[in-house]
Scaffold this active site. Structure first.
Site, mmCIF file in Angstrom:
data_model
loop_
_atom_site.group_PDB
_atom_site.id
_atom_site.type_symbol
_atom_site.label_atom_id
_atom_site.label_comp_id
_atom_site.label_asym_id
_atom_site.label_seq_id
_atom_site.Cartn_x
_atom_site.Cartn_y
_atom_site.Cartn_z
ATOM 1 N N SER A 58 4.027 -9.551 10.197
ATOM 2 C CA SER A 58 4.956 -9.337 9.094
ATOM 3 C C SER A 58 6.183 -10.259 9.241
ATOM 4 O O SER A 58 6.026 -11.478 9.284
ATOM 5 C CB SER A 58 5.336 -7.857 9.023
ATOM 6 O OG SER A 58 5.991 -7.560 7.804
ATOM 7 N N ASP A 97 -2.706 -4.005 1.615
ATOM 8 C CA ASP A 97 -1.316 -4.018 2.095
ATOM 9 C C ASP A 97 -0.361 -3.759 0.922
ATOM 10 O O ASP A 97 -0.270 -4.577 0.006
ATOM 11 C CB ASP A 97 -1.010 -5.378 2.739
ATOM 12 C CG ASP A 97 0.315 -5.404 3.476
ATOM 13 O OD1 ASP A 97 1.235 -4.653 3.086
ATOM 14 O OD2 ASP A 97 0.441 -6.176 4.442
ATOM 15 N N HIS A 138 -0.631 -2.229 5.717
ATOM 16 C CA HIS A 138 0.295 -3.119 6.436
ATOM 17 C C HIS A 138 0.268 -2.732 7.918
ATOM 18 O O HIS A 138 1.181 -2.092 8.436
ATOM 19 C CB HIS A 138 1.706 -2.966 5.856
ATOM 20 C CG HIS A 138 2.652 -4.056 6.266
ATOM 21 N ND1 HIS A 138 2.441 -5.382 5.954
ATOM 22 C CD2 HIS A 138 3.819 -4.014 6.958
ATOM 23 C CE1 HIS A 138 3.435 -6.106 6.447
ATOM 24 N NE2 HIS A 138 4.292 -5.301 7.061
#
Length: 229
Positions: free
Chosen positions: A119, A174, A208
């Protein structure tokens, strides 16, 4: 990491099982620490590789109503056209380059170091790899995007990593960093680096986060880019 080492704890490290001849430096996501990723790498470790998972400094994050949390740089928004914290991204990138230099001083050449992250950490690892003079062994970019993408290709002209090998992974489900960001990023990377060196993998139903299949893909990539010597 440099200059503010009092406030940032030392990285979480998974030492090599034998003499370390290669290293992985992996950057966690927003609001996290390096500990969880160090644990994940302990589960897929390769005997001659040392895994270094630094912790981001605590700073206010605009996206989260100005609350302070571990963050490599400020995130103002998650839209493709959101304003970006250019100064913060560049400073964070310099800190990561210093961490790579430290490993080189410890005896591991930069081409035997894979840089990666998840991320926000993945975003920083891509930006750092594309702007550094240090030739890296590869990049692992998970569930992320390329920051300051409009500054490329100018920024990447200074890079030693136009031939770098990249493993980019993204969950198809996600909700935070949509898989479209991953697709846009891989298209951009293919214009900056040798497209045949870029692998893009997506995982159905993965949100995610990471999954076991992804961790095995990471392990194989690391073993290919950092073979025993």
């Amino acid at each position: 990491m440099c200059g503010n080492s009092m406030s940032v704890p030392l990285p979480a490290i998974v030492p090599a099982a034998r003499k370390a001849t290669a290293a992985v430096i992996f950057l966690h996501g927003l609001g996290d620490t390096g500990h969880g990723w160090a644990e994940a790498f302990a589960g897929i470790r390769t005997p001659h590789v040392k895994y270094i998972c630094p912790h981001a400094p605590i700073k206010p994050v605009t996206l989260n109503m100005g609350m302070s949390m571990p963050s490599w740089f400020d995130i103002i928004g998650l839209q493709t056209d959101a304003e970006e914290d250019e100064a913060g991204i560049k400073q964070a990138s310099e800190n990561i380059k210093a961490l790579i230099d430290q490993e080189v001083k410890n005896g591991i050449p930069s081409h035997r170091i894979v840089l990666g992250g998840f991320s926000q950490g993945g975003a920083l690892s891509l930006y750092t790899a594309l702007t550094t003079q240090q030739k890296l062994g590869g990049v692992v970019a998970l569930s992320c995007w390329l920051p300051l993408r409009n500054s490329f290709p100018q920024a990447s002209r200074n890079s030693a990593n136009n031939e770098m090998h990249v493993l980019q992974c993204h969950g198809e489900a996600d909700p935070l960093v949509p898989v479209m960001f991953g697709c846009l990023t891989v298209e951009k990377l293919k214009t900056l680096c040798n497209p045949s060196n870029i692998i893009f993998k997506t995982y159905p139903r993965m949100p995610h986060s990471a999954c076991p299949e992804e961790m095995m893909d990471i392990k194989q990539f690391i073993e290919k880019q950092l073979p025993p010597i």
